[in-house]
Design an enzyme around this catalytic site. Structure first.
Site, PDB file in Angstrom:
ATOM      1  N   SER A   7       1.111  -1.254   0.285  1.00 19.95           N
ATOM      2  CA  SER A   7      -0.030   0.150   0.036  1.00 19.95           C
ATOM      3  C   SER A   7       0.755   1.026  -0.016  1.00 19.95           C
ATOM      4  CB  SER A   7      -0.945   0.093   1.308  1.00 19.95           C
ATOM      5  OG  SER A   7      -1.463   1.155   1.391  1.00 19.95           O
ATOM      6  N   HIS A  32      -0.808  -1.039  -4.412  1.00 22.52           N
ATOM      7  CA  HIS A  32      -2.148  -0.419  -4.157  1.00 22.52           C
ATOM      8  C   HIS A  32      -1.762   0.986  -4.055  1.00 22.52           C
ATOM      9  CE1 HIS A  32      -6.152  -1.032  -2.270  1.00 22.52           C
ATOM     10  NE2 HIS A  32      -5.772  -0.179  -1.355  1.00 22.52           N
ATOM     11  N   ASP A  34      -3.806   4.165  -2.703  1.00 24.01           N
ATOM     12  CA  ASP A  34      -5.208   4.618  -1.978  1.00 24.01           C
ATOM     13  C   ASP A  34      -5.337   5.938  -2.540  1.00 24.01           C
ATOM     14  OD1 ASP A  34      -4.358   2.538   0.774  1.00 24.01           O
ATOM     15  OD2 ASP A  34      -6.264   2.581  -0.704  1.00 24.01           O
ATOM     16  N   MET A  36      -7.772   9.274  -1.969  1.00 26.78           N
ATOM     17  CA  MET A  36      -8.666   9.930  -1.295  1.00 26.78           C
ATOM     18  C   MET A  36      -8.929  11.298  -1.455  1.00 26.78           C
ATOM     19  SD  MET A  36      -7.110   8.109   2.400  1.00 26.78           S
ATOM     20  CE  MET A  36      -6.665   6.573   2.313  1.00 26.78           C
ATOM     21  N   HIS A  65      -7.324   2.151  -5.867  1.00 25.09           N
ATOM     22  CA  HIS A  65      -8.547   2.128  -4.796  1.00 25.09           C
ATOM     23  C   HIS A  65      -9.104   3.499  -4.857  1.00 25.09           C
ATOM     24  CE1 HIS A  65      -9.803   1.132  -0.444  1.00 25.09           C
ATOM     25  NE2 HIS A  65     -10.908   1.397  -1.315  1.00 25.09           N
ATOM     26  N   MET A  67     -11.153   5.907  -3.278  1.00 26.11           N
ATOM     27  CA  MET A  67     -12.050   6.140  -2.186  1.00 26.11           C
ATOM     28  C   MET A  67     -12.581   7.782  -2.270  1.00 26.11           C
ATOM     29  SD  MET A  67      -9.846   4.453   1.013  1.00 26.11           S
ATOM     30  CE  MET A  67      -8.350   4.496  -0.181  1.00 26.11           C
ATOM     31  N   MET A 136     -13.130  -3.895   2.975  1.00 27.12           N
ATOM     32  CA  MET A 136     -12.383  -2.860   3.735  1.00 27.12           C
ATOM     33  C   MET A 136     -12.494  -3.696   5.164  1.00 27.12           C
ATOM     34  SD  MET A 136     -10.945  -0.657   2.260  1.00 27.12           S
ATOM     35  CE  MET A 136     -10.346   0.132   3.668  1.00 27.12           C
ATOM     36  N   ASP A 174      -8.258  -5.086   2.830  1.00 26.59           N
ATOM     37  CA  ASP A 174      -7.462  -3.787   2.869  1.00 26.59           C
ATOM     38  C   ASP A 174      -7.565  -3.166   4.389  1.00 26.59           C
ATOM     39  OD1 ASP A 174      -7.439  -0.663   0.959  1.00 26.59           O
ATOM     40  OD2 ASP A 174      -6.437  -1.266   2.537  1.00 26.59           O
TER      41      ASP A 174
HETATM   42  C1  DX5 Z   1      -6.880   2.347   4.582  1.00 24.51           C
HETATM   43  C2  DX5 Z   1      -5.624   2.211   4.226  1.00 24.51           C
HETATM   44  C3  DX5 Z   1      -4.954   1.156   4.838  1.00 24.51           C
HETATM   45  C4  DX5 Z   1      -3.613   1.075   4.378  1.00 24.51           C
HETATM   46  C5  DX5 Z   1      -2.944   0.129   4.929  1.00 24.51           C
HETATM   47  O1  DX5 Z   1      -7.949   3.197   4.085  1.00 24.51           O
HETATM   48  O2  DX5 Z   1      -6.101   1.709   2.619  1.00 24.51           O
HETATM   49  O3  DX5 Z   1      -5.805   0.094   4.585  1.00 24.51           O
HETATM   50  O4  DX5 Z   1      -3.499   0.939   3.038  1.00 24.51           O
HETATM   51  O5  DX5 Z   1      -2.276   0.308   6.073  1.00 24.51           O
HETATM   52  P1  DX5 Z   1      -2.343  -0.356   7.334  1.00 24.51           P
HETATM   53  O6  DX5 Z   1      -1.757  -1.793   7.218  1.00 24.51           O
HETATM   54  O7  DX5 Z   1      -1.491   0.324   8.400  1.00 24.51           O
HETATM   55  O8  DX5 Z   1      -3.873  -0.632   7.664  1.00 24.51           O
HETATM   56 ZN    ZN Z   2      -6.975   0.836  -0.111  1.00 23.69          ZN
END
Ligand code: DX5
Ligand code: ZN
Length: 219
Positions: A7, A32, A34, A36, A65, A67, A136, A174
């Site tokens: 991630s 991955h 993320d 946001m 991903h 979000m 999630m 995730d």
């Molecule tokens: C949540 C994030 C986390 C991140 C992983 O929105 O997507 O899941 O990628 O980080 P840890 O392993 O700290 O949950």
């Molecule tokens: Zn994610």
């Protein structure tokens, strides 16, 4: 065999290209990203330019991903940036089927992401337009959170549905995917592990060492 997906929101933002290079050398299955928007989740992270910047340096699949609210507005933007697969939140788009189809129309793998409290029946009419489901296991938005135990059974229920229907759909998990939670999520049927601060990006360990230990733990 479980797939490892670093991630990158948890990586060293000042040395992302170096981190990706080192992770590729240690063998990972996908990255991955993320994304946001400060609205769907109360945080901001990376955008399409980050993906575009990293694209030339790795042939490993880029999993984006989203979000974000109304992700349908930005499928082309992330596809053009170099995404190989895009997941959208069922809770963030009114026309989920059309949005998933638009991802597939770009030749990408289409994923549905579900918040911990969202029931699996939102998938009832899109099974034929989904390549992977992101469950999630924490509330989305931040790294370093605690795994939500009720999602263990959600993984098992999803696996049961996929098996019953004879579908080729992967389950991605995730959130707080750690040495404590990995055995159980795998036993429940997870295929793709999003690996962040809980398993890979550790303050007390080099990336290389953490990745070797993760591979050993999974084998
Ligand atoms: C949540 C994030 C986390 C991140 C992983 O929105 O997507 O899941 O990628 O980080 P840890 O392993 O700290 O949950
Ligand atoms: Zn994610």
């Amino acid at each position: 065999m479980a797939k490892i997906g670093p991630s990158l929101m948890c990586a060293d933002m000042g040395n992302l290209k170096d981190s990706v290079n080192r992770l590729d050398n240690g063998k990972v299955d996908f990255y991955h990203f993320d994304v946001m928007d400060g609205s769907f989740v109360p945080n901001f992270t990376m955008g399409p330019d980050m993906i575009k910047t990293l694209r030339p340096y790795s042939a490993t699949p880029f999993d984006v991903h989203l979000m974000i609210q109304e992700p349908e507005r930005y499928i082309d933007l992330f596809a053009d940036a170099g995404a190989d697969m895009i997941s959208v939140h069922a809770e963030a788009t009114i026309h989920l089927q059309r949005t998933l189809q638009s991802i597939r129309n770009r030749g990408l793998k289409a994923g549905v992401a579900l918040n911990p409290s969202t029931p699996l029946n939102v998938l009832d009419y899109v099974w034929d337009t989904v390549d992977y489901v992101v469950l999630m296991t924490v509330n989305p938005g931040f790294a370093g959170q605690k795994f939500i135990p009720l999602t263990f059974d959600k993984i098992a229920q999803l696996k049961e549905l996929i098996t019953q229907k004879g579908l080729d759909i992967e389950i991605q998990v995730d959130g707080n995917i750690s040495y404590d939670t990995i055995p159980k999520v795998l036993e429940k049927g997870a295929d793709m592990l999003v690996c962040g601060t809980s398993s890979l990006f550790k303050k007390d360990k080099s990336l290389e060492q953490a990745l070797v230990e993760l591979h050993d733990f999974l084998n």
